[in-house]
Structure formats: C-alpha cells, structure tokens
Design a protein around this motif. Sequence first.
Motif, PDB file in Angstrom:
ATOM      1  N   ARG A   3      38.782   9.165  56.591  1.00  0.00           N
ATOM      2  CA  ARG A   3      37.915  10.130  55.928  1.00  0.00           C
ATOM      3  C   ARG A   3      38.597  11.491  55.826  1.00  0.00           C
ATOM      4  NH1 ARG A   3      32.630   9.339  59.297  1.00  0.00           N
ATOM      5  NH2 ARG A   3      34.174   8.592  60.794  1.00  0.00           N
ATOM      6  N   THR A   4      38.051  12.308  54.936  1.00  0.00           N
ATOM      7  CA  THR A   4      38.608  13.631  54.697  1.00  0.00           C
ATOM      8  C   THR A   4      37.554  14.685  55.000  1.00  0.00           C
ATOM      9  OG1 THR A   4      40.040  12.775  52.979  1.00  0.00           O
ATOM     10  CG2 THR A   4      39.563  15.121  52.873  1.00  0.00           C
ATOM     11  N   ALA A   5      37.966  15.738  55.693  1.00  0.00           N
ATOM     12  CA  ALA A   5      37.032  16.828  55.998  1.00  0.00           C
ATOM     13  C   ALA A   5      37.600  18.148  55.499  1.00  0.00           C
ATOM     14  CB  ALA A   5      36.804  16.914  57.504  1.00  0.00           C
ATOM     15  N   LEU A   6      36.700  18.994  55.023  1.00  0.00           N
ATOM     16  CA  LEU A   6      37.072  20.378  54.712  1.00  0.00           C
ATOM     17  C   LEU A   6      36.410  21.268  55.761  1.00  0.00           C
ATOM     18  CD1 LEU A   6      38.295  22.588  52.831  1.00  0.00           C
ATOM     19  CD2 LEU A   6      36.063  22.645  51.690  1.00  0.00           C
ATOM     20  N   VAL A   7      37.227  22.063  56.451  1.00  0.00           N
ATOM     21  CA  VAL A   7      36.703  22.966  57.479  1.00  0.00           C
ATOM     22  C   VAL A   7      36.931  24.394  57.002  1.00  0.00           C
ATOM     23  CG1 VAL A   7      36.900  23.712  59.892  1.00  0.00           C
ATOM     24  CG2 VAL A   7      37.283  21.297  59.291  1.00  0.00           C
ATOM     25  N   THR A   8      35.845  25.141  56.799  1.00  0.00           N
ATOM     26  CA  THR A   8      36.024  26.572  56.516  1.00  0.00           C
ATOM     27  C   THR A   8      36.056  27.281  57.870  1.00  0.00           C
ATOM     28  OG1 THR A   8      33.699  27.228  56.427  1.00  0.00           O
ATOM     29  CG2 THR A   8      34.641  26.290  54.397  1.00  0.00           C
ATOM     30  N   GLY A   9      36.732  28.430  57.930  1.00  0.00           N
ATOM     31  CA  GLY A   9      36.865  29.111  59.231  1.00  0.00           C
ATOM     32  C   GLY A   9      37.868  28.395  60.122  1.00  0.00           C
ATOM     33  N   MET A  33      41.411  28.833  54.193  1.00  0.00           N
ATOM     34  CA  MET A  33      41.932  30.027  54.861  1.00  0.00           C
ATOM     35  C   MET A  33      41.931  31.212  53.928  1.00  0.00           C
ATOM     36  SD  MET A  33      45.142  29.760  57.317  1.00  0.00           S
ATOM     37  CE  MET A  33      46.430  30.544  56.424  1.00  0.00           C
ATOM     38  N   GLU A  34      41.300  32.300  54.362  1.00  0.00           N
ATOM     39  CA  GLU A  34      41.327  33.509  53.536  1.00  0.00           C
ATOM     40  C   GLU A  34      42.652  34.220  53.735  1.00  0.00           C
ATOM     41  OE1 GLU A  34      38.770  36.686  54.822  1.00  0.00           O
ATOM     42  OE2 GLU A  34      38.797  35.982  56.859  1.00  0.00           O
ATOM     43  N   ARG A  35      42.960  35.077  52.796  1.00  0.00           N
ATOM     44  CA  ARG A  35      44.179  35.864  52.961  1.00  0.00           C
ATOM     45  C   ARG A  35      43.943  36.808  54.131  1.00  0.00           C
ATOM     46  NH1 ARG A  35      46.045  40.659  51.954  1.00  0.00           N
ATOM     47  NH2 ARG A  35      48.245  40.935  51.514  1.00  0.00           N
ATOM     48  N   ARG A  38      46.208  39.298  59.671  1.00  0.00           N
ATOM     49  CA  ARG A  38      46.426  38.985  61.082  1.00  0.00           C
ATOM     50  C   ARG A  38      47.330  37.759  61.212  1.00  0.00           C
ATOM     51  NH1 ARG A  38      41.379  38.056  64.067  1.00  0.00           N
ATOM     52  NH2 ARG A  38      40.176  37.835  62.177  1.00  0.00           N
ATOM     53  N   TYR A  39      47.749  37.484  62.448  1.00  0.00           N
ATOM     54  CA  TYR A  39      48.521  36.271  62.687  1.00  0.00           C
ATOM     55  C   TYR A  39      47.560  35.097  62.705  1.00  0.00           C
ATOM     56  CZ  TYR A  39      51.498  32.763  64.757  1.00  0.00           C
ATOM     57  OH  TYR A  39      52.190  31.600  64.987  1.00  0.00           O
ATOM     58  N   ALA A  40      47.463  34.422  61.556  1.00  0.00           N
ATOM     59  CA  ALA A  40      46.384  33.472  61.343  1.00  0.00           C
ATOM     60  C   ALA A  40      46.462  32.224  62.209  1.00  0.00           C
ATOM     61  CB  ALA A  40      46.366  33.086  59.866  1.00  0.00           C
ATOM     62  N   PHE A  41      47.668  31.816  62.620  1.00  0.00           N
ATOM     63  CA  PHE A  41      47.802  30.493  63.246  1.00  0.00           C
ATOM     64  C   PHE A  41      47.758  30.515  64.782  1.00  0.00           C
ATOM     65  CE2 PHE A  41      49.779  30.030  59.062  1.00  0.00           C
ATOM     66  CZ  PHE A  41      48.983  29.004  58.575  1.00  0.00           C
ATOM     67  N   ALA A  42      47.422  31.654  65.373  1.00  0.00           N
ATOM     68  CA  ALA A  42      47.475  31.753  66.844  1.00  0.00           C
ATOM     69  C   ALA A  42      46.604  30.687  67.511  1.00  0.00           C
ATOM     70  CB  ALA A  42      47.035  33.145  67.287  1.00  0.00           C
ATOM     71  N   ASN A  43      45.377  30.484  67.019  1.00  0.00           N
ATOM     72  CA  ASN A  43      44.481  29.512  67.672  1.00  0.00           C
ATOM     73  C   ASN A  43      44.960  28.081  67.460  1.00  0.00           C
ATOM     74  OD1 ASN A  43      42.833  31.565  68.495  1.00  0.00           O
ATOM     75  ND2 ASN A  43      41.366  31.340  66.834  1.00  0.00           N
ATOM     76  N   LEU A  44      45.418  27.797  66.242  1.00  0.00           N
ATOM     77  CA  LEU A  44      45.872  26.430  65.944  1.00  0.00           C
ATOM     78  C   LEU A  44      47.166  26.133  66.703  1.00  0.00           C
ATOM     79  CD1 LEU A  44      44.953  26.721  62.194  1.00  0.00           C
ATOM     80  CD2 LEU A  44      43.816  25.205  63.811  1.00  0.00           C
ATOM     81  N   ASP A  45      47.996  27.160  66.877  1.00  0.00           N
ATOM     82  CA  ASP A  45      49.208  26.992  67.696  1.00  0.00           C
ATOM     83  C   ASP A  45      48.810  26.680  69.135  1.00  0.00           C
ATOM     84  OD1 ASP A  45      50.862  27.503  65.600  1.00  0.00           O
ATOM     85  OD2 ASP A  45      51.426  29.539  66.211  1.00  0.00           O
ATOM     86  N   LEU A  56      44.181  25.357  52.433  1.00  0.00           N
ATOM     87  CA  LEU A  56      43.798  25.729  51.078  1.00  0.00           C
ATOM     88  C   LEU A  56      43.389  27.195  51.093  1.00  0.00           C
ATOM     89  CD1 LEU A  56      41.476  22.667  50.313  1.00  0.00           C
ATOM     90  CD2 LEU A  56      43.776  23.053  49.403  1.00  0.00           C
ATOM     91  N   ASP A  57      43.844  27.938  50.097  1.00  0.00           N
ATOM     92  CA  ASP A  57      43.422  29.341  49.997  1.00  0.00           C
ATOM     93  C   ASP A  57      41.969  29.380  49.571  1.00  0.00           C
ATOM     94  OD1 ASP A  57      45.840  30.426  50.546  1.00  0.00           O
ATOM     95  OD2 ASP A  57      46.452  30.610  48.451  1.00  0.00           O
ATOM     96  N   GLY A  58      41.213  30.262  50.165  1.00  0.00           N
ATOM     97  CA  GLY A  58      39.827  30.387  49.712  1.00  0.00           C
ATOM     98  C   GLY A  58      39.099  31.440  50.496  1.00  0.00           C
ATOM     99  N   ASP A  59      38.060  31.952  49.874  1.00  0.00           N
ATOM    100  CA  ASP A  59      37.277  33.004  50.509  1.00  0.00           C
ATOM    101  C   ASP A  59      35.808  32.750  50.180  1.00  0.00           C
ATOM    102  OD1 ASP A  59      35.989  35.652  50.900  1.00  0.00           O
ATOM    103  OD2 ASP A  59      38.047  36.260  51.326  1.00  0.00           O
ATOM    104  N   MET A  60      34.944  32.929  51.163  1.00  0.00           N
ATOM    105  CA  MET A  60      33.521  32.659  50.958  1.00  0.00           C
ATOM    106  C   MET A  60      32.897  33.608  49.939  1.00  0.00           C
ATOM    107  SD  MET A  60      33.045  30.046  52.817  1.00  0.00           S
ATOM    108  CE  MET A  60      31.270  29.828  52.841  1.00  0.00           C
TER     109      MET A  60
END
Length: 329
Positions: A3-9, A33-35, A38-45, A56-60
């Motif tokens: 399955r495929t999921a889209l996670v915003t935030g 991910m919004e533009r 900040r260092y966006a990948f700290a949590n995922l790292d 995917l680029d995107g903003d609410m």
Amino acid sequence: MNRTALVTGITGQDGGYLAKLLLGKGYRVFGLMERSTRYAFANLDYLGITGEVDYLDGDMTDEASLVQALRQARPDEIYNLAAQSFVGTSWRQPIVSTEVNAVGVLRLLDAMRHFVPAARFYQASTSEMFGNSHEDGLQTENTPFHPRSPYAIAKLYAYWIVNNYKESYGLFCANGILFNHESPIRGREFVTRKITDAVARIKHGLLDRLGLGNLDSERDWGFAGDYVDAMWRMLQQEQPGNYIISTGETHSIREFLSMAFAHAGIDDWEKYVYIDPAHKRPAELHSLRGKSDKARKELGWKPQVSFEELVRMMVDADLERVAKEKAAK
Ligand code: NAP
C-alpha cells in the motif's frame, strides 16, 4: 500488493514516527514537505529513515501543490499531520494557524474527494479542542468542545469538516483526538522537550536556569511512537470513527521537572527553575485527562511506554546529544 501512504508533516515528530511504522509494514511512504529554511531532515535522520521516504513539495496553504501531490502519490491512505502545531504561536500568528490547521485541511480533503476518493483520511485532531471542558475530570469522545486558543479553534473546524466530508460524500475519514505525546524528537518549543533539553545543558554546564510558565498545569502525556500506531489502526477499521488516544494518567509540569532532573542526577531542581511571566497565555488549560476506552476496545490499542520511561528516554537522548555537541565545539 503493497500500500501507499501520503504523510503531511513528514518532518515533524509524528510524521517521523508514523513513516517509520508504515515503512516497517511495507508501505511506500510519500512525505509532503514545505519549503523550509530549517534543517528539515533532523527527525528522520534520528529515526534512520531519511532515504526511505519519497518526498513531494507541498504546502497546506497551496491547493495546487496538494492536488499535484495526490496525483503523484495516488495514496491508499492519507495522514494529515501538517500543522502550525504550537498553541503559543497561534496567539501571535492566528491567521497563519487558521490557514494551515483549518482551511488547509479543507483544501486537502477536497482534493482527495476529486482525485483519490477511495483513499482513507486520518486527521490529527487534538485534546486542546476540549479546553477546560470535562466530565468528572475526564474527556471522552462525547465531552462538549470548548476550545481556548486560535490553534484549538482551527483544529475544531478541521474536526468538523472531516466529519462533514465523511457524512456528505461517504469518504473514509477518521479523527484521532490525541492527547499530548512526546519523544526525543518533540519540538523544542514544547514544555517537555524544553525541560529535557535544559536538564541536559545544565548537567553539562552550558545553562544556569530555565524559565517556565505555570508549573501546576497537568497533562496526559504519552509516547509518540505508541500514538502513531493508533493512527494506523484507525484507518484499518471497517467503518471510520473518531477516537480519543490518551494514557488516562495526568502529571504536572512540577512532576515532570522533578523526575527529569533526578534522572540526570540533579536533586534540587527548584534551584534551576524560575517562573517567567512571558510564558503565561491569554487563556490557560488547567488539566487534560483522556478516557481512551473506545480505542482500547475497537482498535485493540493501548499505550506501551509509561510516563517514567518517557521522561527517562527524553532525558537520556538530550544528555547524549548535548554531550556530542559539546565535544564537537
Ligand atoms: P510538529 O512536530 O510541529 O510537526 C508539524 C509538521 O507540519 C512539520 O513537519 C511542519 O513542517 C509541517 N507544516 C507546518 N506548516 C505547514 C504547511 N503550511 N504546509 C505543510 N506542512 C506544514 O507536530 P507533531 O507533534 O508531529 O504533531 C503532528 C500533528 O498532530 C499536528 O497536526 C499537531 O497539531 C497534532 N497534534 C499533536 C499533538 C502532540 O502532542 N504532539 C497532540 C494532538 C495533536 P516544518 O517542520 O517544515 O515546519
């Protein structure tokens, strides 16, 4: 078929823990991910999954980017975690908070209705929607809402528009009414992380004192890793529903402080903490304690990490991080 999921935030606390859970279950995970400056990948790292997510680029606040993200990902499940998530900021930026947390949800839902109507939608609702409203000291799915901040009011709009789209268009939409949940990657503006970060810096001689607001506030604090599992379970049900997710225990900020300082080997925490009137809010919430019986019964969910384990986990992670930062200087 996977399955495929889209996670915003995706770059936030819950986005990271949820992505890790979904990847472990074999999902392909797209992260909106919004533009960011900040260092966006700290949590995922920190969670070791940066390279496993498709970004995917995107903003609410930008409908076209949401449509584009849905068309590209074609998700089976959408987890809407993106938000201006800090209550304090919502007093200073009420319009941005409403644009993202309320109208943004409508944008995403409407795009789902047009482009992926068979997808399942999770909305990150919050115990803040209750304000000080309670029944015998507890909040349930039936407790009347009485939001007390621009953040909570925007989230309440989102809660209702999600219910409305479910009822009006037959979409599969679920609201998770989550009580506070924390982790070593909780944003540093939130009181729990502010405390564990300060404890670590005091321990390493890098900070003298910590200013806080109301030490008697009580919250029902759980571990983010447990709470994202509840989100996933909500989207696996036959029928969509709204669920309280909480531990059912409350602890005061005072208790959090005493436990966090003690775990770092500092007994006299009062010496380091002062009341800073700048942290006082126009309207305070005194106590939140959720009754999550419905989730426990229907989702088979329950929290795994205790309050003590959570505090220790956060203090240990901050002690290690601050030690590394100090050594690198
Ligand atoms: P968080 O760490 O603050 O993460 C919020 C995420 O939303 C970040 O990735 C942020 O991106 C993104 N975001 C902000 N504005 C955006 C915009 N305009 N467009 C796209 N993305 C945007 O929050 P969290 O603790 O993970 O919480 C996740 C969700 O649960 C939030 O909706 C929050 O309100 C809700 N919630 C949290 C709790 C809790 O105790 N943690 C309790 C109840 C409900 P940047 O990093 O780039 O800003």
